[in-house]
Scaffold this active site. Structure first.
Site, PDB file in Angstrom:
ATOM      1  N   MET A  87       0.835  -1.205   0.000  1.00 33.64           N
ATOM      2  CA  MET A  87       0.000   0.000   0.000  1.00 33.64           C
ATOM      3  C   MET A  87       0.868   1.252   0.000  1.00 33.64           C
ATOM      4  O   MET A  87       0.540   2.252  -0.664  1.00 33.64           O
ATOM      5  CB  MET A  87      -0.932   0.005   1.209  1.00 33.64           C
ATOM      6  CG  MET A  87      -2.061  -1.003   1.127  1.00 33.64           C
ATOM      7  SD  MET A  87      -3.189  -0.948   2.554  1.00 33.64           S
ATOM      8  CE  MET A  87      -3.963   0.654   2.327  1.00 33.64           C
ATOM      9  N   GLY A  88       1.975   1.215   0.722  1.00 36.61           N
ATOM     10  CA  GLY A  88       2.899   2.350   0.729  1.00 36.61           C
ATOM     11  C   GLY A  88       3.510   2.571  -0.646  1.00 36.61           C
ATOM     12  O   GLY A  88       3.575   3.704  -1.133  1.00 36.61           O
TER      13      GLY A  88
ATOM     14  N   TRP B 298       2.236   1.684  -3.432  1.00 38.14           N
ATOM     15  CA  TRP B 298       1.178   2.159  -4.321  1.00 38.14           C
ATOM     16  C   TRP B 298       1.033   3.682  -4.245  1.00 38.14           C
ATOM     17  O   TRP B 298       0.838   4.349  -5.263  1.00 38.14           O
ATOM     18  CB  TRP B 298      -0.152   1.485  -3.957  1.00 38.14           C
ATOM     19  CG  TRP B 298      -1.328   2.135  -4.614  1.00 38.14           C
ATOM     20  CD1 TRP B 298      -1.597   2.201  -5.961  1.00 38.14           C
ATOM     21  CD2 TRP B 298      -2.388   2.849  -3.968  1.00 38.14           C
ATOM     22  NE1 TRP B 298      -2.758   2.905  -6.186  1.00 38.14           N
ATOM     23  CE2 TRP B 298      -3.265   3.312  -4.990  1.00 38.14           C
ATOM     24  CE3 TRP B 298      -2.700   3.127  -2.639  1.00 38.14           C
ATOM     25  CZ2 TRP B 298      -4.413   4.037  -4.707  1.00 38.14           C
ATOM     26  CZ3 TRP B 298      -3.846   3.850  -2.363  1.00 38.14           C
ATOM     27  CH2 TRP B 298      -4.679   4.291  -3.378  1.00 38.14           C
ATOM     28  N   HIS B 299       1.161   4.251  -3.060  1.00 37.49           N
ATOM     29  CA  HIS B 299       1.060   5.699  -2.928  1.00 37.49           C
ATOM     30  C   HIS B 299       2.239   6.392  -3.598  1.00 37.49           C
ATOM     31  O   HIS B 299       2.087   7.507  -4.114  1.00 37.49           O
ATOM     32  CB  HIS B 299       0.986   6.101  -1.449  1.00 37.49           C
ATOM     33  CG  HIS B 299      -0.362   5.922  -0.837  1.00 37.49           C
ATOM     34  ND1 HIS B 299      -0.667   4.874   0.005  1.00 37.49           N
ATOM     35  CD2 HIS B 299      -1.503   6.650  -0.959  1.00 37.49           C
ATOM     36  CE1 HIS B 299      -1.939   4.971   0.377  1.00 37.49           C
ATOM     37  NE2 HIS B 299      -2.466   6.034  -0.189  1.00 37.49           N
ATOM     38  N   GLY B 300       3.412   5.767  -3.595  1.00 40.21           N
ATOM     39  CA  GLY B 300       4.570   6.378  -4.245  1.00 40.21           C
ATOM     40  C   GLY B 300       5.864   5.840  -3.691  1.00 40.21           C
ATOM     41  O   GLY B 300       5.928   5.359  -2.550  1.00 40.21           O
TER      42      GLY B 300
END
Length: 401
Positions: A328-329, A331-333
Site C-alpha cells: 500500500m505504501g 502504491w502511494h509512491g
C-alpha cells in the site's frame, strides 16, 4: 457547439451544475418509471469523461482510451483461455499485465524523473477493478464476460477518479435491476443528503483546515524547525483536512451514484471513533482497505498457510500485514515517507493483534468499561494522526530539505 470546460470531478462548484442538469432526465425517469435509458447514461458518461480528460488534458484522455482497450482485450483473453493446461501461469500473467500500466506510472517518475505517458487520473482505481474481475473469474464467481458491461463498470464516471471501489457483481446487479420508484425515493433522499454533507465537508470544513489553517501553521513550523508544538498542530490540522476533503469527495461520488440509481458502497464510517487500528481500517477508505484485504492479504495468507511457509499462524499473519501495508505504501509512491507510513501501520496492527490476544487471555484482570473505550479511541486517534503526519511528507520538507 457547447465548449465544456475542463474540470476535475467534484473540485469545482460549477461541476455540480453540469452534473445536476445532465442527471435530471435520469432522475425523472427513475422516479416515474423505475427505468434507465442505457443510451442516455452512455452519453452522460462520455460528456463527463470529456470534461475530466479532454481539453488541455487530452493526453490523459488518449491514455485512458488506450488503457481501456488494453484491459478489455486482456480480460477477454483471460476469460477464454483461463481453463487451459497452464491455467495458473496464465492467471499470474494476466494479473501482471493488468497492473503493468500502473507499475509504469508509479516507477517511471522515480527512474527517469518524468511522468509516464500511460498515466491518467484514476488509473489506480480502474486497475483495482480489472484485477478484481480477473481474480473472480479464476475463482468462478464471474461466469460470463460481457465486454460492454465490463467497460461500463470500468468507466462508471461518478467514481472513476478516486473511488469508492465497487465490486463487479454488485454493480451488475444494480445495472440489471434499477430501483423501483418507491425505492428510488430513498436513493434520491440519500443522494441529496450526501451532496449537502459533502459540500460541508469538502468546501467548508476541509477548505478551512487545508487552505486557511494549514499554510499558516506549516510556515511557522518550518521557521521554528525541528520538533515543536507547531508541528503537533500541523499533524492534527493535516489529518482533519485529509479526512474532510477525501470524505467530502466520497460523499459526492456515492451521492451521484444514488441519483443514478446505483447503491455504490460508502468509503468512510466515522473512522476517528475507532478503538483500535484494525477497526480504523474497517472504517477509513473502506472500499480500498477491503479490496487489499480480499484480493491481497487473504490470498497471501492462504498461500502461506497452504504451503506451510511458517509454522505459526501468528507469524504468517504478521508477515502478511507487513507485505500488505508495504505494498500500500509503494502504491502511494516510491518515497521513504509512504513506505514508512505503510510499515508503521503494519507494526500497529501486529501490536494490536498481540494486545487483543493478551487481553483475551487475561480478560479477568483487564478492565473494560466506557473509560477504557474512550481511552482506546484517544490512543488510536493520535496514532492515526501521527501516521498522517508521516504520509503528508511534511517531515521530509522539515528535516531533509
Amino acid at each position: 457547439m457547447i465548449d465544456f470546460p475542463h474540470m476535475i470531478p467534484y473540485a469545482n462548484p460549477i461541476y455540480f451544475i453540469y452534473l445536476l442538469i445532465a442527471l435530471l432526465p435520469m432522475i425523472l425517469t427513475l422516479l416515474i418509471k423505475g427505468k434507465r435509458w442505457a443510451w442516455y447514461q452512455v452519453l452522460v458518461t462520455l460528456l463527463f469523461l470529456y470534461m475530466s480528460f479532454g481539453g488541455e488534458d487530452w493526453k490523459q484522455g488518449v491514455a485512458l482510451i488506450g488503457y481501456v482497450i488494453w484491459q478489455t482485450i486482456l480480460v477477454w483473453f483471460y476469460f477464454h483461455y483461463r481453463q487451459k493446461k497452464n491455467a495458473s501461469k496464465i492467471f499470474y500473467l494476466a494479473v501482471f499485465l493488468a497492473i503493468l500500466p500502473l507499475v509504469l506510472v508509479k516507477v517511471m517518475p522515480f527512474v527517469s524523473g518524468h511522468a509516464s505517458l500511460v498515466g491518467f487520473l484514476g488509473i489506480s482505481y480502474l486497475t483495482f477493478k480489472s484485477v478484481q474481475i480477473i481474480m473472480e473469474m479464476r475463482d468462478g464467481s464471474i461466469k460470463e464476460y460481457n465486454i460492454f458491461r465490463y467497460i461500463e463498470f470500468l468507466l462508471f464516471f461518478p467514481t472513476i477518479s478516486s473511488g469508492p471501489i465497487d465490486r463487479y457483481r454488485r454493480f451488475e446487479k444494480d445495472v440489471e435491476n434499477p430501483p423501483t420508484p418507491e425505492k428510488y425515493v430513498d436513493f434520491l433522499g440519500k443522494g441529496i443528503h450526501n451532496f449537502f454533507l459533502g459540500f460541508l465537508y469538502k468546501f467548508i470544513i476541509g477548505y478551512y483546515f487545508g487552505q486557511v489553517l494549514m499554510p499558516v501553521v506549516a510556515k511557522i513550523a518550518l521557521k521554528t524547525g525541528g520538533f515543536s508544538w507547531e508541528l503537533v498542530a500541523y499533524m492534527y490540522i493535516y489529518s482533519m483536512y485529509l479526512f474532510f476533503d477525501f470524505a467530502g469527495y466520497s460523499l459526492f461520488a456515492v451521492g451521484t451514484s444514488y441519483l443514478m440509481g446505483y447503491d455504490t458502497p460508502i468509503n468512510f464510517n466515522k473512522p476517528f471513533l475507532s478503538w483500535n487500528i484494525k477497526e480504523f481500517w474497517n472504517r477509513w477508505h473502506m472500499t480500498l482497505s477491503f479490496w487489499f484485504r480480499d484480493y491481497v492479504y487473504m490470498r497471501l495468507m492462504f498461500t502461506l498457510i497452504k504451503k506451510k511457509v511458517f509454522k505459526s499462524r501468528i507469524v504468517a499473519s504478521n508477515v502478511g500485514y507487513f507485505a500488505l501495508f508495504l505494498l500500500m505504501g509503494v502504491w502511494h509512491g516510491l518515497t521513504w515517507y509512504y513506505l514508512a507510513y505503510g510499515l508503521y501501520h503494519a507494526a500497529l496492527i501486529c501490536l494490536t493483534d498481540a494486545w487483543l490476544r493478551f487481553k483475551k487471555k487475561h480478560k479477568e484482570h483487564i478492565p473494560s468499561n466506557k473509560f477504557t473505550h474512550v481511552f482506546a479511541i484517544f490512543l488510536t486517534f493520535n496514532a492515526v494522526c501521527f501516521s498522517f503526519l508521516i504520509f503528508s511528507g511534511f517531515l521530509d520538507t522539515l528535516f531533509f530539505k
